[in-house]
Design a protein around this motif. Structure first.
Motif, PDB file in Angstrom:
ATOM      1  N   ILE A 125       0.800  -1.231   0.000  1.00 33.79           N
ATOM      2  CA  ILE A 125       0.000   0.000   0.000  1.00 33.79           C
ATOM      3  C   ILE A 125       0.831   1.278   0.000  1.00 33.79           C
ATOM      4  N   TYR A 126       2.137   1.155   0.277  1.00 35.17           N
ATOM      5  CA  TYR A 126       2.964   2.361   0.338  1.00 35.17           C
ATOM      6  C   TYR A 126       4.022   2.360  -0.765  1.00 35.17           C
ATOM      7  N   LEU A 131       3.116   7.924  -3.988  1.00 34.93           N
ATOM      8  CA  LEU A 131       2.418   8.634  -2.909  1.00 34.93           C
ATOM      9  C   LEU A 131       2.801  10.107  -2.868  1.00 34.93           C
ATOM     10  N   LEU A 134       1.236  12.770  -5.274  1.00 37.36           N
ATOM     11  CA  LEU A 134      -0.168  13.168  -5.127  1.00 37.36           C
ATOM     12  C   LEU A 134      -0.288  14.609  -4.643  1.00 37.36           C
ATOM     13  N   THR A 138      -5.310  14.599  -1.723  1.00 34.62           N
ATOM     14  CA  THR A 138      -5.330  13.166  -2.046  1.00 34.62           C
ATOM     15  C   THR A 138      -4.319  12.410  -1.195  1.00 34.62           C
ATOM     16  N   PHE A 139      -3.169  13.042  -0.958  1.00 33.58           N
ATOM     17  CA  PHE A 139      -2.142  12.429  -0.104  1.00 33.58           C
ATOM     18  C   PHE A 139      -2.698  12.173   1.294  1.00 33.58           C
ATOM     19  N   GLU A 141      -5.793  11.845   2.276  1.00 33.33           N
ATOM     20  CA  GLU A 141      -6.822  10.804   2.236  1.00 33.33           C
ATOM     21  C   GLU A 141      -6.191   9.413   2.143  1.00 33.33           C
ATOM     22  N   LYS A 142      -5.129   9.316   1.341  1.00 33.03           N
ATOM     23  CA  LYS A 142      -4.441   8.040   1.172  1.00 33.03           C
ATOM     24  C   LYS A 142      -3.775   7.594   2.472  1.00 33.03           C
ATOM     25  N   THR A 145      -6.481   6.192   4.735  1.00 35.06           N
ATOM     26  CA  THR A 145      -6.949   4.893   4.261  1.00 35.06           C
ATOM     27  C   THR A 145      -5.932   3.798   4.585  1.00 35.06           C
ATOM     28  N   ASN A 146      -4.661   4.091   4.332  1.00 33.76           N
ATOM     29  CA  ASN A 146      -3.607   3.111   4.608  1.00 33.76           C
ATOM     30  C   ASN A 146      -3.484   2.836   6.103  1.00 33.76           C
TER      31      ASN A 146
END
Length: 333
Positions: A125-126, A131, A134, A138-139, A141-142, A145-146
């Motif tokens: 995921i990373y 990453l 972004l 968006t960064f 939010e990511k 989520t991660n």
């Protein structure tokens, strides 16, 4: 006589029923398939233990430790393990698929299987290069989520003691802070892209003489800032060799600059020979002019400069990232 028998029998029962004192050490055993060396090294700051690995890949030893996360290294690959006195822990690894086959059994297996599953998840995921490309919203939010995915893994990892859980939650918070700091730094470094690069001058070349950045004008230059003590730097070597081979004969020079201290100078030369490092190998001799200009606070660090000496990427993708090949394919090399 009968009374004596009863007394002796009672004594035996008392001895047999006496609780066994908890072990004040870890028993670590297991098997390594396709082993890379004849030893397994267990490391933590201020702690090092080398365990002999037999020719059939089996090993067993005891360690007296302070509870916490350690690194095991088989000479090529490494993984994190959680050790606590009293554990009787066994592991299996096939080095051809190190992370995917690493499995623990016995007392202490739960936290260690969780750590390995977490490592595989984090790798999935990373993708840091993607990453950090972004936009800020968006960064963020990511990252959330991660972080939720990692927390879910911890929540479903089975029985874990409270100290381990607390440490993992603390680590997750630290990872988020570090990633946000890295993102901010990446944005600052992007200001260097398109600018003329600062020079490094007269760095010792392992093949003889010295080399300056100006000597490489007319070629793209992919710079790897590394050191012999840096595990993540060494982990990038196979990928760096592969990309060097793929672009051999093209208009790009792969330059590795060691920032080792003078005390590690001989180790630098030895590692180049032992690991058969390719490209151009330079030694900075503790000169910080170049690293300071590029705001280097951690390694490995990669920089891409064009044939005119202009910075393409002040924080370029690492060799193991698909992003590097994607970047190189956009250039006229």
């Amino acid at each position: 006589m009968k009374n004596l028998v009863y007394v002796l029998a009672a004594a035996v029962l008392l001895t047999a029923c006496k609780p066994e004192a908890p072990k004040d050490y870890v028993t670590l055993s297991g098997k390594i398939a396709n082993q890379n060396s004849d030893s397994l090294v267990v490391l933590q700051r201020g702690f090092s233990k080398t365990i002999k690995v037999n020719t059939d890949g089996t090993f067993s030893d005891t360690l007296k430790v302070k509870e916490g996360v350690f690194v095991i290294n088989d000479g090529t690959e490494q993984a994190r393990v959680y050790l606590k006195n009293g554990y009787d822990l066994s592991l299996y690894i096939d080095t051809k698929e190190f992370d995917e086959t690493l499995a623990f059994s016995g007392n202490g297996a739960n936290p260690n299987n969780y750590l390995n599953e977490k490592s595989l998840l984090m790798e999935k995921i990373y993708d840091l290069d993607a990453l950090f490309e972004l936009d800020e919203t968006t960064f963020s939010e990511k990252i959330k989520t991660n972080g939720a995915a990692v927390k879910s893994l911890l929540d479903n990892a089975g029985e874990l003691d409270s100290l381990f859980i607390a440490n993992q939650e603390k680590e997750a918070g630290m990872v988020e802070v570090q990633l946000r700091n890295m993102y901010k730094k990446r944005q600052e470094l992007s200001a260097l892209n398109g600018q003329e690069s600062v020079q490094f001058t007269d760095y010792e070349n392992i093949k003889g003489g010295t080399t300056s950045l100006s000597d490489l004008k007319g070629k793209y230059v992919y710079i790897d800032l590394w050191a012999t003590w840096c595990g993540p730097c060494i982990a990038e070597i196979p990928s760096l060799k592969a990309i060097e081979k793929e672009y051999h004969g093209k208009n790009i020079e792969f330059v590795s600059i060691s920032i080792d201290k003078k005390s590690a100078y001989e180790k630098w030369k030895t590692m180049i020979a032992e690991k058969e490092l390719g490209g151009m190998q330079l030694y900075a001799n503790e000169d910080k002019t170049f690293t300071s200009a590029y705001k280097v606070t951690g390694i490995p660090r990669f920089i891409l400069i064009d044939p005119q000496g202009v910075v393409v990427k002040a924080d370029a993708p690492r060799p193991s990232s698909p992003g590097l090949k994607t970047l190189l394919e956009t250039l006229d090399i």
